[in-house]
Design an enzyme around this catalytic site. Structure first.
Site, PDB file in Angstrom:
ATOM      1  N   LYS A  92       0.495  -0.943   0.223  1.00 21.03           N
ATOM      2  CA  LYS A  92       0.318   0.209   0.111  1.00 21.03           C
ATOM      3  C   LYS A  92       1.024   1.550  -0.066  1.00 21.03           C
ATOM      4  CE  LYS A  92      -4.316  -2.110   0.569  1.00 21.03           C
ATOM      5  NZ  LYS A  92      -5.275  -1.509  -1.047  1.00 21.03           N
ATOM      6  N   GLU A 114      -9.402   6.152   3.831  1.00 25.58           N
ATOM      7  CA  GLU A 114     -10.331   4.330   4.228  1.00 25.58           C
ATOM      8  C   GLU A 114      -9.670   3.464   3.572  1.00 25.58           C
ATOM      9  OE1 GLU A 114      -9.259   2.517   0.574  1.00 25.58           O
ATOM     10  OE2 GLU A 114      -9.619   5.204   0.520  1.00 25.58           O
ATOM     11  N   SER A 381       2.146  -9.695  -0.466  1.00 31.04           N
ATOM     12  CA  SER A 381       1.522  -8.215  -0.697  1.00 31.04           C
ATOM     13  C   SER A 381       1.368  -7.578   0.415  1.00 31.04           C
ATOM     14  CB  SER A 381      -0.044  -7.899  -0.759  1.00 31.04           C
ATOM     15  OG  SER A 381      -0.897  -8.623  -0.288  1.00 31.04           O
TER      16      SER A 381
END
Length: 394
Positions: A92, A114, A381
């Site tokens: 991210k 969010e 991830s």
């Protein structure tokens, strides 16, 4: 794929677009203009490159996982793209840094976001702390309870974490509240969406910032094996880590690409978050894509053991890639993801995020179908530190 997508209206075939209130159109246009200008700006590219290298820790390693491959009944070579080793523990941060830099160049001093699993919230809070921006993160109460560590990390980084008590109190509802905030404060605020979701240009911009994953993986695999991968696998919630791995591989027809959705605890609506096996065309959060909905078109409840996959829609580029048959999409149950979580931890000394465990779970169940001597890459991830209390409770 011959066309460069999205088109000028933000569509990937029939998916995508801008389905938002008129009050947001100027902000979307401003964001797209700034991005197109800055991606040609050498100083901006250099600043982003330096932060990704010296702060985030790119390039991330490519680790061969021989013992897990044997557990998957495979004679293939398995490599893990280690996004879990990024600063903050997941992919991210690649997008959060890029968008925060754009926000600062646009003169926006306040950033909202969010988050579901908390990783995007932590990444955004980190980027804002680094660049001196105010940060507000919306998070559903259910997700806050199962990701307490990440809530504390966000607050430690100076972000305000706002609990969302409406609806299912998960990622969908957090996005609803973030959009309400953005409509109210659009002049001063930039909304950093964490996945390849939302109205154009978000799916394009998030994809471009995450495509560094696949670009690095291809170069690393060529160095290690002398060839392209045969199979690339990633979990798919909104779809940013998956498109990050797949995008640079799309021009190579020999690469089989597999996205793995959350199969949850059953096939009934409300028991999973598998949009391709249980969804229909619809519009959610500003974009047209595959959406889990009931017979009246109401957004369905979803379930996944992993907060980051618990979303009723999927990025429009994924819907397009599925429609044209370029990428396969399958699902993995909670139980199988948990099994993969434990087996990678025990066999390789790597604790994966529950999200990533879905990609590994699919491989665990289907490894015997992959050709002998194939080269397989799985995007790891995120790391599983955030999930350890939840798994321990289970």
């Amino acid at each position: 794929m011959t066309a460069v997508l999205p088109d000028k209206h933000g569509f990937f075939g029939t998916f995508g677009g801008q389905f938002v209130p008129e009050t947001l159109m100027a902000a979307l246009d401003e964001f797209e203009r700034a991005y197109k200008q800055l991606k040609r700006d050498r100083a901006f590219r250099d600043e982003l490159h330096d932060i990704l290298g010296e702060f985030v820790g790119r390039p991330t390693p490519l680790t061969e996982a021989r013992r897990f491959a044997s557990l998957a009944n495979g004679a293939f070579r398995l490599f893990l793209k280690r996004e879990d080793l990024n600063h903050t523990g997941a992919h991210k941060i690649n997008n959060a840094i890029g968008q925060a830099l754009i926000a600062k160049r646009m003169g926006k001093q306040r950033v909202i976001a969010e988050t579901g699993a908390g990783q995007h919230g932590v990444a955004t809070a980190t980027a804002c702390a680094l660049l001196g921006l105010q940060c507000v993160v919306y998070m559903g109460e259910v997700d806050m309870a199962r990701q307490e560590l990440n809530v504390f990390r966000m607050r430690l980084l100076g972000a305000e974490v706002v609990p969302v008590t409406s609806g299912s109190r998960t990622l969908k509802d957090a996005i609803n509240e973030a959009i309400r905030d953005w409509v109210t404060n659009v002049r001063t605020t930039h909304y950093i969406i964490g996945s390849v979701l939302g109205p154009h240009p978000y799916p394009m911009i998030v994809r471009d910032f995450q495509s560094v994953i696949g670009r690095e993986a291809l170069a690393q695999l060529k160095k290690k094996t002398g060839a392209l991968p045969d199979v690339a696998i990633a979990c798919v919630g909104g779809g940013s880590n998956a498109i990050g791995l797949f995008y640079e591989m799309l021009p190579h027809p020999s690469i089989r690409m597999i996205g793995v959705e959350a199969g949850g605890r059953g096939a009934q609506l409300g028991e999973h978050a598998a949009r391709f096996s249980g969804g229909a065309l619809g519009v959610l959060h500003g974009t047209r894509s595959m959406v889990l909905q009931d017979e009246f078109g109401q957004i369905a409840e979803t379930h996944s053991i992993s907060a980051g996959l618990d979303y009723p829609s999927i990025g429009p580029e994924h819907a397009y890639l599925q429609e044209i048959g370029r990428v396969e999409y399958h699902d993995c149950s909670d139980d199988l993801a948990l099994e993969a979580f434990h087996k990678l931890s025990e066999s390789e000394g790597i604790i994966p995020a529950l999200e990533s465990s879905h990609a590994l779970g699919w491989l665990l169940r289907n490894g015997q179908t992959i050709a002998r001597d194939a080269v397989v890459v799985v995007n790891l991830s995120g790391r599983g530190d955030k999930d350890v209390p939840q798994v321990a409770a289970l």
